[in-house]
Write a protein that holds these residues in place. Structure first.
Motif, PDB file in Angstrom:
ATOM      1  N   ALA A  66       0.839  -1.202   0.000  1.00 17.41           N
ATOM      2  CA  ALA A  66       0.000   0.000   0.000  1.00 17.41           C
ATOM      3  C   ALA A  66       0.874   1.252   0.000  1.00 17.41           C
ATOM      4  O   ALA A  66       0.619   2.212  -0.748  1.00 17.41           O
ATOM      5  CB  ALA A  66      -0.928  -0.010   1.211  1.00 17.41           C
ATOM      6  N   ARG A  67       1.910   1.240   0.840  1.00 15.58           N
ATOM      7  CA  ARG A  67       2.811   2.395   0.886  1.00 15.58           C
ATOM      8  C   ARG A  67       3.439   2.654  -0.483  1.00 15.58           C
ATOM      9  O   ARG A  67       3.518   3.797  -0.948  1.00 15.58           O
ATOM     10  CB  ARG A  67       3.900   2.156   1.936  1.00 15.58           C
ATOM     11  N   GLN A  68       3.876   1.605  -1.143  1.00 18.57           N
ATOM     12  CA  GLN A  68       4.492   1.754  -2.463  1.00 18.57           C
ATOM     13  C   GLN A  68       3.495   2.309  -3.487  1.00 18.57           C
ATOM     14  O   GLN A  68       3.848   3.134  -4.342  1.00 18.57           O
ATOM     15  CB  GLN A  68       5.040   0.413  -2.928  1.00 18.57           C
ATOM     16  N   ALA A  69       2.245   1.865  -3.396  1.00 15.79           N
ATOM     17  CA  ALA A  69       1.224   2.362  -4.324  1.00 15.79           C
ATOM     18  C   ALA A  69       0.963   3.853  -4.104  1.00 15.79           C
ATOM     19  O   ALA A  69       0.857   4.638  -5.059  1.00 15.79           O
ATOM     20  CB  ALA A  69      -0.064   1.553  -4.150  1.00 15.79           C
ATOM     21  N   PHE A  70       0.858   4.271  -2.838  1.00 19.38           N
ATOM     22  CA  PHE A  70       0.660   5.695  -2.553  1.00 19.38           C
ATOM     23  C   PHE A  70       1.864   6.515  -3.018  1.00 19.38           C
ATOM     24  O   PHE A  70       1.702   7.632  -3.544  1.00 19.38           O
ATOM     25  CB  PHE A  70       0.421   5.904  -1.061  1.00 19.38           C
ATOM     26  N   GLU A  71       3.056   5.990  -2.813  1.00 18.54           N
ATOM     27  CA  GLU A  71       4.259   6.708  -3.259  1.00 18.54           C
ATOM     28  C   GLU A  71       4.225   6.920  -4.774  1.00 18.54           C
ATOM     29  O   GLU A  71       4.601   7.977  -5.285  1.00 18.54           O
ATOM     30  CB  GLU A  71       5.522   5.938  -2.857  1.00 18.54           C
ATOM     31  N   ARG A  72       3.768   5.890  -5.488  1.00 13.86           N
ATOM     32  CA  ARG A  72       3.707   6.014  -6.955  1.00 13.86           C
ATOM     33  C   ARG A  72       2.667   7.058  -7.357  1.00 13.86           C
ATOM     34  O   ARG A  72       2.891   7.854  -8.280  1.00 13.86           O
ATOM     35  CB  ARG A  72       3.374   4.661  -7.570  1.00 13.86           C
ATOM     36  N   ALA A  73       1.525   7.055  -6.641  1.00 16.37           N
ATOM     37  CA  ALA A  73       0.503   8.065  -6.940  1.00 16.37           C
ATOM     38  C   ALA A  73       1.036   9.470  -6.699  1.00 16.37           C
ATOM     39  O   ALA A  73       0.832  10.382  -7.514  1.00 16.37           O
ATOM     40  CB  ALA A  73      -0.738   7.813  -6.094  1.00 16.37           C
ATOM     41  N   LEU A  74       1.741   9.665  -5.591  1.00 15.69           N
ATOM     42  CA  LEU A  74       2.249  10.989  -5.249  1.00 15.69           C
ATOM     43  C   LEU A  74       3.339  11.423  -6.218  1.00 15.69           C
ATOM     44  O   LEU A  74       3.458  12.613  -6.547  1.00 15.69           O
ATOM     45  CB  LEU A  74       2.795  10.978  -3.811  1.00 15.69           C
ATOM     46  N   ALA A  75       4.132  10.469  -6.724  1.00 20.70           N
ATOM     47  CA  ALA A  75       5.157  10.805  -7.714  1.00 20.70           C
ATOM     48  C   ALA A  75       4.533  11.305  -9.010  1.00 20.70           C
ATOM     49  O   ALA A  75       5.116  12.134  -9.716  1.00 20.70           O
ATOM     50  CB  ALA A  75       6.027   9.582  -7.991  1.00 20.70           C
ATOM     51  N   LEU A  76       3.328  10.806  -9.324  1.00 19.75           N
ATOM     52  CA  LEU A  76       2.640  11.230 -10.540  1.00 19.75           C
ATOM     53  C   LEU A  76       2.008  12.603 -10.391  1.00 19.75           C
ATOM     54  O   LEU A  76       1.840  13.334 -11.377  1.00 19.75           O
ATOM     55  CB  LEU A  76       1.577  10.201 -10.927  1.00 19.75           C
TER      56      LEU A  76
END
Length: 562
Positions: A66-76
């Motif tokens: 979940a943390r990795q998914a949120f990080e990817r969203a925030l990077a976008l």
């Protein structure tokens, strides 16, 4: 959601997004996650898809993914208020869960990132403050808790518990006068709040001789209870505090009045039994303990341990063994239950006492390695001793500890910024882990079954005993591995007279208040720079000493790392 680096979902994908959100909100995590995973594959450049995946993975308890998914969203979508807040909420909940699991070192960065992403989350600031306090970082704890109070006040919400915690942290930080002033102000504004009265009582108990000479530490507590006879929480809190400071004759009338209002209440009967037991009114106490044992509270480990203590005092050893056995069956890591069971086995001549305690093997005594940056152990101790002395600000021992004739530092010792204290933390952890590595695991043993390669501190403090001071025999209910590290010792301990055991640590002699005529199983002479290690359920205390020089130690509890 729009951003230059983020792809928008098409209409069909947006419908699936809304469907997944509805499923997630209804608790249908598996089908929601399946949709989110499909969307993330179909639209890998869509922040909405990754944010949805993060929320669904959290619901399925796959926190790292979940943390990795949120990080990817925030990077976008860097700086997106929506993604930042949702990610912050996730990290705040995750950090809170880590805190509750005792994983403080992992909880702190999660909560710090949460408040950086979503700075208006009062509960995250409060949790961050609590974690930092438990890690010994008192300045950071104060800042976080005060921010949480400010946010709550902006919303018109009460912050009594947080303000009470701040007073405790001020005491931890060596600012008892500020803590006392804050506690007085808090009980004046919230006279019904029991925890605030407890904090005030504790502060006056330890610091009243210097900051409020002549004042009874519990005067304000009593006055509040007298003015609020229907405040059950306050009445119970005062009664328990009176029992803690060994004033059962004052606690009993208070409890009897409450029992008249609520006859048959097992909790009140239990506390009354404790008071009667402390007053040696054993027949009445036995009747009440037996009554509570038949209630829903009868299976609670804390009650079972109280009943066991009474059984020892009245020489009903089989009953004590039965209570202790039930306590460790309900809670296999209940340290007090194991201490009682070992004592009962000893009195019954049961060989399992030696299996449980094994004083030769399970009491470790090692000299630590000088920490990095120190030329010798003596050089290290010469810097550590004054750093510890500066933290002993109280005028007397804490209310609920084993210290008699001395002082104990407030809050956590390890985590502070003092270089010699930080060096001690590292050296003592290393010494403990090296000693643990010499023990063979035993899956049936309450101590050896939890042996791990690495451990974490669950508590740390320093004790300074003056002449005639001692530790009453006790155990450490919140530990697994406990300790005593000797920093400086009086001459009467370092070079005792022939046959003297002054200031020595002793193992195996039970709590004095149990009235059992059992001598210690092992005594160890303290030496500066040496560390004693033992299971937290093992009875231990110290022999009083007569010397003008103090006896200065560090103690800590540890838990195995998962």
């Amino acid at each position: 959601m729009s951003a230059a680096r983020s792809q928008a979902l098409d209409s069909a994908q947006a419908d699936r997004f809304r469907q997944a959100m509805a499923l997630l909100q209804s608790g249908a995590h598996a089908p929601a996650l399946a949709i989110a995973e499909t969307l993330a594959r179909q639209a890998p450049a869509a922040a909405d898809a990754w944010q949805l995946l993060g929320m669904c993975l959290e619901g399925s308890r796959r926190q790292e993914e979940a943390r990795q998914a949120f990080e990817r969203a925030l990077a976008l979508v860097p700086g997106s208020a929506v993604v930042s807040r949702n990610y912050g909420l996730f990290l705040a909940r995750h950090g809170k869960a880590l805190r509750e699991q005792g994983e403080l070192e992992a909880a702190e960065p999660a909560l710090a990132r949460a408040v950086a992403l979503a700075p208006d989350l009062a509960f995250a600031w409060a949790d961050l403050g609590a974690v930092r306090r438990l890690l010994g970082a008192v300045d950071g704890a104060l800042a976080a808790m005060r921010r949480a109070v400010d946010l709550q006040r902006q919303r018109g919400a009460e912050s009594v518990d947080l303000e009470d915690a701040i007073n405790g942290v001020l005491a931890d930080a060596g600012r008892p006068a500020e803590a006392l002033a804050g506690a007085r102000a808090l009980v004046a504004r919230h006279p019904a709040h029991a925890l605030a009265h407890e904090t005030l009582g504790h502060l006056l108990w330890e610091h009243g001789r210097e900051l409020a000479p002549g004042e009874d530490p519990l005067d304000a507590f009593r006055a509040a209870a007298l003015a609020q006879p229907d405040n059950r929480t306050l009445q119970l809190s005062l009664a328990r505090t009176l029992l803690t400071v060994r004033r059962p004759a004052e606690a009993l009338p208070l409890l009897q009045r409450m029992r008249q209002r609520d006859p048959g209440d097992p909790l009140l009967d239990w506390f009354a039994a404790d008071a009667l037991d402390a007053l040696a009114e054993y027949a009445q106490a036995s009747t009440l303990y037996a009554s509570v044992a038949r209630s829903a509270l009868g299976g609670h480990p804390e009650f079972l341990n109280a009943h066991a203590r009474h059984a020892f005092r009245t020489r009903r050893i089989e009953l004590a063994a039965s209570c202790a056995q039930k306590a460790v069956e309900v809670e296999p890591r209940n340290q007090e239950g194991w201490s009682h069971l070992g004592t009962a086995w000893r009195l019954l001549g049961d060989e399992r006492e030696h299996w449980l305690c094994d004083y030769d093997r399970l009491v470790g005594y090692v000299e630590i390695v000088p920490p990095r940056g120190f030329a010798s152990l003596d050089a290290f101790l010469a810097e550590l001793a004054p750093a510890l002395e500066a933290l002993h600000l109280a005028g007397r021992e804490p209310m609920r500890q084993s210290v008699r004739g001395g002082t104990q530092t407030t809050g956590l010792l390890f985590g502070r910024s003092d270089p010699p204290v930080r060096a001690a933390e590292e050296a003592l952890r290393d010494a403990a882990e090296r000693w643990l590595a010499t023990l063979s695991p035993d899956p049936a043993h309450p101590f050896l079954s939890y042996r791990r390669r690495s451990v974490r501190f669950a508590g740390s403090w320093s004790v300074r005993l003056r002449s005639a001071g001692r530790h009453a025999n006790h155990i450490h209910p919140k530990g697994w591995l406990s300790s005593a590290f000797y920093v400086s010792l009086p001459d009467s301990v370092r070079a005792p007279r022939a046959g003297s055991r002054e200031g020595w640590i002793q193992f195996g002699e039970p709590l004095e208040e149990l009235g059992l005529d059992l001598p210690p199983r092992r005594l160890v002479q303290p030496k500066p720079g040496h560390l004693a290690l033992f299971p937290s359920y093992m009875w231990h205390g110290t022999v009083p000493f007569d010397d003008h020089q103090p006896r200065l130690t560090i103690a800590f509890d540890m838990q195995p790392k998962a």
